[in-house]
Design a protein around this motif. Structure first.
Motif, PDB file in Angstrom:
ATOM      1  N   TYR A  51      18.475   7.913   8.981  1.00  0.00           N
ATOM      2  CA  TYR A  51      19.870   7.630   9.319  1.00  0.00           C
ATOM      3  C   TYR A  51      20.303   6.188   9.102  1.00  0.00           C
ATOM      4  CZ  TYR A  51      19.352  12.293  11.106  1.00  0.00           C
ATOM      5  OH  TYR A  51      19.102  13.636  11.191  1.00  0.00           O
ATOM      6  N   PHE A  59      23.934  13.552   6.168  1.00  0.00           N
ATOM      7  CA  PHE A  59      23.758  14.559   7.211  1.00  0.00           C
ATOM      8  C   PHE A  59      25.091  15.242   7.528  1.00  0.00           C
ATOM      9  CE2 PHE A  59      23.521  15.989  11.657  1.00  0.00           C
ATOM     10  CZ  PHE A  59      22.679  17.067  11.411  1.00  0.00           C
ATOM     11  N   ILE A  62      25.471  17.800   4.946  1.00  0.00           N
ATOM     12  CA  ILE A  62      24.597  18.961   5.217  1.00  0.00           C
ATOM     13  C   ILE A  62      25.306  19.931   6.165  1.00  0.00           C
ATOM     14  CG2 ILE A  62      22.506  19.655   6.498  1.00  0.00           C
ATOM     15  CD1 ILE A  62      21.076  17.233   5.299  1.00  0.00           C
ATOM     16  N   TYR A  68      23.570  25.765   5.787  1.00  0.00           N
ATOM     17  CA  TYR A  68      23.177  25.112   7.044  1.00  0.00           C
ATOM     18  C   TYR A  68      24.023  25.708   8.189  1.00  0.00           C
ATOM     19  CZ  TYR A  68      21.400  21.564  10.192  1.00  0.00           C
ATOM     20  OH  TYR A  68      20.765  20.926  11.241  1.00  0.00           O
ATOM     21  N   GLY A 172      23.579  20.249  18.599  1.00  0.00           N
ATOM     22  CA  GLY A 172      23.093  20.149  17.218  1.00  0.00           C
ATOM     23  C   GLY A 172      21.634  20.495  17.048  1.00  0.00           C
ATOM     24  N   SER A 173      20.948  20.888  18.097  1.00  0.00           N
ATOM     25  CA  SER A 173      19.511  21.216  18.074  1.00  0.00           C
ATOM     26  C   SER A 173      18.646  20.039  17.648  1.00  0.00           C
ATOM     27  CB  SER A 173      19.213  22.442  17.192  1.00  0.00           C
ATOM     28  OG  SER A 173      19.399  22.158  15.830  1.00  0.00           O
ATOM     29  N   SER A 174      19.118  18.816  17.946  1.00  0.00           N
ATOM     30  CA  SER A 174      18.291  17.645  17.629  1.00  0.00           C
ATOM     31  C   SER A 174      17.001  17.637  18.441  1.00  0.00           C
ATOM     32  CB  SER A 174      19.071  16.353  17.904  1.00  0.00           C
ATOM     33  OG  SER A 174      20.154  16.287  17.023  1.00  0.00           O
ATOM     34  N   ASN A 177      13.789  18.200  16.644  1.00  0.00           N
ATOM     35  CA  ASN A 177      13.108  17.194  15.822  1.00  0.00           C
ATOM     36  C   ASN A 177      11.982  16.484  16.586  1.00  0.00           C
ATOM     37  OD1 ASN A 177      16.304  16.616  14.408  1.00  0.00           O
ATOM     38  ND2 ASN A 177      14.653  17.689  13.389  1.00  0.00           N
ATOM     39  N   TYR A 217      17.297  24.473   4.816  1.00  0.00           N
ATOM     40  CA  TYR A 217      16.682  23.151   4.625  1.00  0.00           C
ATOM     41  C   TYR A 217      16.338  22.879   3.159  1.00  0.00           C
ATOM     42  CZ  TYR A 217      16.720  22.846   9.633  1.00  0.00           C
ATOM     43  OH  TYR A 217      17.150  22.787  10.942  1.00  0.00           O
ATOM     44  N   THR A 224      20.324  18.411   0.924  1.00  0.00           N
ATOM     45  CA  THR A 224      19.195  18.129   1.826  1.00  0.00           C
ATOM     46  C   THR A 224      18.100  17.361   1.082  1.00  0.00           C
ATOM     47  OG1 THR A 224      19.734  20.200   2.934  1.00  0.00           O
ATOM     48  CG2 THR A 224      17.671  19.157   3.554  1.00  0.00           C
ATOM     49  N   PHE A 227      19.205  13.842   1.108  1.00  0.00           N
ATOM     50  CA  PHE A 227      19.015  13.315   2.466  1.00  0.00           C
ATOM     51  C   PHE A 227      17.551  12.899   2.662  1.00  0.00           C
ATOM     52  CE2 PHE A 227      17.966  14.686   6.934  1.00  0.00           C
ATOM     53  CZ  PHE A 227      18.735  13.761   7.621  1.00  0.00           C
ATOM     54  N   MET A 263       9.694  19.316   6.640  1.00  0.00           N
ATOM     55  CA  MET A 263      10.192  18.666   5.415  1.00  0.00           C
ATOM     56  C   MET A 263       9.159  17.628   4.989  1.00  0.00           C
ATOM     57  SD  MET A 263      14.280  18.484   5.233  1.00  0.00           S
ATOM     58  CE  MET A 263      14.444  16.794   5.727  1.00  0.00           C
ATOM     59  N   GLU A 291       9.772  15.307   8.404  1.00  0.00           N
ATOM     60  CA  GLU A 291      10.516  15.860   9.552  1.00  0.00           C
ATOM     61  C   GLU A 291       9.947  17.208   9.972  1.00  0.00           C
ATOM     62  OE1 GLU A 291      15.155  15.968  10.706  1.00  0.00           O
ATOM     63  OE2 GLU A 291      14.667  17.343   9.100  1.00  0.00           O
ATOM     64  N   SER A 293      11.431  20.508  12.400  1.00  0.00           N
ATOM     65  CA  SER A 293      12.606  21.013  13.113  1.00  0.00           C
ATOM     66  C   SER A 293      12.175  22.316  13.788  1.00  0.00           C
ATOM     67  CB  SER A 293      13.755  21.225  12.114  1.00  0.00           C
ATOM     68  OG  SER A 293      14.956  21.439  12.794  1.00  0.00           O
TER      69      SER A 293
HETATM   70  C1  AVI Z   1      19.449  16.442  13.194  1.00  0.00           C
HETATM   71  N1  AVI Z   1      18.651  17.653  13.108  1.00  0.00           N
HETATM   72  C2  AVI Z   1      18.965  18.593  14.175  1.00  0.00           C
HETATM   73  C3  AVI Z   1      18.682  18.307  11.790  1.00  0.00           C
HETATM   74  C4  AVI Z   1      17.800  19.588  11.826  1.00  0.00           C
HETATM   75  O1  AVI Z   1      18.317  20.637  11.482  1.00  0.00           O
HETATM   76  O2  AVI Z   1      16.638  19.494  12.204  1.00  0.00           O
HETATM   77  C5  AVI Z   1      18.222  17.363  10.701  1.00  0.00           C
HETATM   78  C6  AVI Z   1      18.174  18.012   9.350  1.00  0.00           C
HETATM   79  N2  AVI Z   1      17.211  17.872   8.498  1.00  0.00           N
HETATM   80  C7  AVI Z   1      17.485  18.545   7.411  1.00  0.00           C
HETATM   81  N3  AVI Z   1      18.631  19.160   7.554  1.00  0.00           N
HETATM   82  C8  AVI Z   1      19.102  18.826   8.768  1.00  0.00           C
END
Ligand code: AVI
Length: 333
Positions: A51, A59, A62, A68, A172-174, A177, A217, A224, A227, A263, A291, A293
């Motif tokens: 970020y 993002f 996305i 998404y 946002g379901s963060s 992560n 994703y 993505t 990103f 990811m 990442e 998720s």
């Molecule tokens: C911020 N977070 C919730 C997103 C997710 O879906 O895990 C980040 C993301 N990574 C790739 N697409 C979105």
């Protein structure tokens, strides 16, 4: 003669002798954190490094993608059940928005939630300041107290945030992560800040058909992928690294055993990277894990909240059960 994009990238990658490492703009702790991750046997980086300003905008893009589903599904849940959620929170609360970004989600709920004070918390200072100055014009009656901080660090709210009636907002379901273990630790911290009369309104992405998850994703037009690859530019800036994004490709897939999307960035060729105080060689096909998720069931996430000292008093989902918004209150005083 035409040259396919993959062949062209391959040629560029083979011809590129790496540029020298550049100037590092991150502080010593950031550089040490990046360095430790890159030097781990399985190279890894924290998702917070996605970020920078461009990453935040990517993002946002996305969230507009047809693949998404989380953003639009959560928005539909808020649109349908927002009034009921507002009853749980009650008017006049202090709304603490964790990872607020452009503050749009919370702002769209202001007419229903009617907070007295709004505390948007985000790691990206520029992004937050821009959003806050617009919000102050739109909602002059709400006291707005922005807080720039890394959510991976202990959460310390300034004294200007009243201790009573704090409602945390984490859409946002963060939470996905974090690993489940980290998620409980994070939610315990939120619980400590909530007090006896507050709560938490949280968005949780649910387990579903892996094909839906994979597409979300790894979208068709490559937003993505951009990103994920932009992370390398950000690492160049922060740690003075000399990553060449053309030498890497985006990989994303659902890991069923761990119930998470992973990811990665995968080296297209054998290469080496230098940064301030470190270097590493990568074999062709070697990956940096960028990442996770995690995807939950409602029952599983209810247990996780209970471990953190919360009692769920409201769960709202879409018809397909792809996403849940849950409200949890302090389980004890
Ligand atoms: C911020 N977070 C919730 C997103 C997710 O879906 O895990 C980040 C993301 N990574 C790739 N697409 C979105």
């Amino acid at each position: 003669m035409t040259l396919s994009r993959t062949a062209a990238i391959h040629m560029v990658a083979q011809q590129t002798s790496s540029k020298p490492a550049g100037v590092a703009h991150g502080d010593a702790a950031t550089i040490a954190d990046i360095s430790a991750g890159l030097l781990a046997p399985q190279a890894t980086t924290s998702p917070k490094y996605f970020y920078d300003s461009l990453g935040s905008h990517l993002f946002e893009a996305i969230c507009e993608l047809p693949e998404y589903y989380p953003t639009r599904t959560e928005a539909a849940i808020f649109a349908r059940h927002g009034a009921e959620m507002a009853q749980r929170l009650g008017p006049g609360a202090t709304l603490v928005d964790l990872g607020a970004g452009n503050c749009a989600k919370a702002a769209s709920l202001f007419p229903l939630l009617q907070p007295r004070q709004y505390v948007p918390v985000d790691i990206s200072s520029d992004f937050l300041q821009q959003a806050v100055s617009q919000l102050r014009q739109r909602f002059p009656a709400i006291a707005i107290t922005p807080l720039v901080t890394d959510l991976a660090q202990p959460l310390l709210l300034p004294p200007s945030v009243p201790a009573a009636r704090r409602q945390f907002f984490y859409p946002g379901s963060s939470i996905g992560n974090f690993t489940p273990h980290e998620a409980v630790a994070f939610l315990r911290q939120v619980r400590e800040n909530v007090g006896a009369d507050g709560g938490l309104l949280i968005g949780v992405d649910l387990v579903k058909d892996p094909a839906v998850l994979d597409a979300a994703y790894d979208d068709a037009i490559g937003v993505t992928a951009a990103f994920n690859l932009n992370l390398l530019r950000h690492l160049n800036h922060l740690a003075g690294a000399n990553f060449d994004p053309l030498q890497w490709r985006h990989v994303a897939f659902f890991n069923d055993a761990e119930s998470r999307i992973e990811m990665h960035l995968e080296a297209r060729c054998a290469l080496s990277v230098q940064w301030q105080g470190g270097e590493r060689s990568f074999a062709q096909g070697e990956r940096i894990h960028t990442e996770n998720s995690y995807k939950y069931t409602v029952a599983g996430f209810t247990r996780l909240l209970a471990d953190a000292g919360f009692r769920v008093d409201g769960t709202w989902t879409d018809d397909a059960h792809w996403f849940a918004v849950m409200h949890a209150a302090a389980a004890y005083a």
